[in-house]
Design a protein around this motif. Sequence first.
Motif, short mmCIF file in Angstrom:
data_model
loop_
_atom_site.label_atom_id
_atom_site.label_comp_id
_atom_site.label_asym_id
_atom_site.label_seq_id
_atom_site.Cartn_x
_atom_site.Cartn_y
_atom_site.Cartn_z
N ASN A 83 0.93 -1.28 -0.09
CA ASN A 83 0.00 -0.10 0.02
C ASN A 83 0.79 1.15 0.08
O ASN A 83 0.64 2.07 -0.74
CB ASN A 83 -0.91 0.00 1.20
N ARG A 94 0.44 3.86 -3.00
CA ARG A 94 0.30 5.22 -2.63
C ARG A 94 1.20 6.45 -3.07
O ARG A 94 0.75 7.26 -3.54
CB ARG A 94 0.02 5.55 -1.10
N ARG A 95 2.23 5.82 -3.39
CA ARG A 95 3.57 6.70 -4.03
C ARG A 95 3.09 6.81 -5.48
O ARG A 95 3.10 7.98 -6.13
CB ARG A 95 4.77 6.21 -3.52
N PRO A 139 -2.58 10.16 -2.94
CA PRO A 139 -3.74 9.73 -2.02
C PRO A 139 -4.93 9.71 -2.63
O PRO A 139 -5.44 10.32 -3.77
CB PRO A 139 -3.77 11.02 -1.02
N ARG A 140 -6.07 8.90 -2.05
CA ARG A 140 -7.09 8.46 -2.75
C ARG A 140 -8.24 9.56 -2.01
O ARG A 140 -8.27 9.48 -0.53
CB ARG A 140 -7.63 7.03 -2.52
N ARG A 141 -9.26 10.24 -2.30
CA ARG A 141 -10.16 10.77 -1.82
C ARG A 141 -11.46 9.81 -1.53
O ARG A 141 -11.85 9.29 -2.33
CB ARG A 141 -10.63 11.95 -2.54
N ILE A 187 -9.22 12.70 2.27
CA ILE A 187 -8.09 11.88 2.05
C ILE A 187 -7.94 10.81 2.73
O ILE A 187 -7.56 10.97 4.12
CB ILE A 187 -6.72 12.79 1.94
N THR A 188 -7.80 9.60 2.10
CA THR A 188 -7.49 8.44 2.92
C THR A 188 -6.04 7.88 2.45
O THR A 188 -5.57 8.12 1.46
CB THR A 188 -8.57 7.24 2.78
#
Length: 197
Positions: free
Chosen positions: A178, A182-183, A187-189, A196-197
Motif C-alpha cells: 500500500n 500510494r506513492r 492519496p485517494r479521496r 483523503i485516505t
Amino acid sequence: MLFNFALEYAIRRVQVNQVGLKLNGTHQLLAYADDVNILAGNMHTLKENAEALVAATREIGLEVSADKTKYMVMSRDQNAGRIQSVGIDNSTFQRVEEFKYLGTTLTNQNSVAEEFKSRLRTGNACYHSVQNLLSSRLLSKNLKIKIYRTIILAVFLYGCETWSLKLREERKLRMFENMVLRRIFGPRRDEVMGEIT
C-alpha cells in the motif's frame, strides 16, 4: 572456472561413497559455486561426510576454510548437537543458529521471521532508491507499476515460495504494498466524506 570443475570432481567422488540423509533417492550434498551444504540425519553422519569432502578436496589441491565453515542443527530437541562439536584436522567448526545461503536466511527453528524482516529491509531500500521515479509526473502510471513489479517486488519477494507467513507478516506485506501504491497513485479521496485516505 577451473575451481568449479575441481570442486565438482571432488563432490562427485564423495557422493559415490556417501551415507546419510536421502531425499528423492539422492544423498544430500548441495553445492552452488563455492557454497557446499551437507545434510545429515545425525551428527556422526555429518562428521563422516564432512571428513570425506575435506579429504577429497585436499587430494586435488583445494582447502576447506575453517573460518568460513559453520554448522547448524535443525531439530525439535533444542539440546541436539550442543555438546558435540564438529572438528576435522585440528579445526573446530562453529555452530550457528542461522546463516545466509544463496541470499536466503535459514534458521535452526526453520522460521521465516528473520528472512521476512531481511526481505522487508531490502524491499524498503529498493523502494527508496526508485522513489523519485515513482513520484515523477513525467512517467505514466503503467510504467510506474512495471517498475514496482519488476524491480521492487522482485527484490522483496525473493525466495517467498518457501515462506509460511503468519497474519502479522501478511499485514506487513500489505502495508508495504500500500505504501508503494500510494506513492504511485497518490492519496485517494473518500467520495462520501471528501477526506483523503
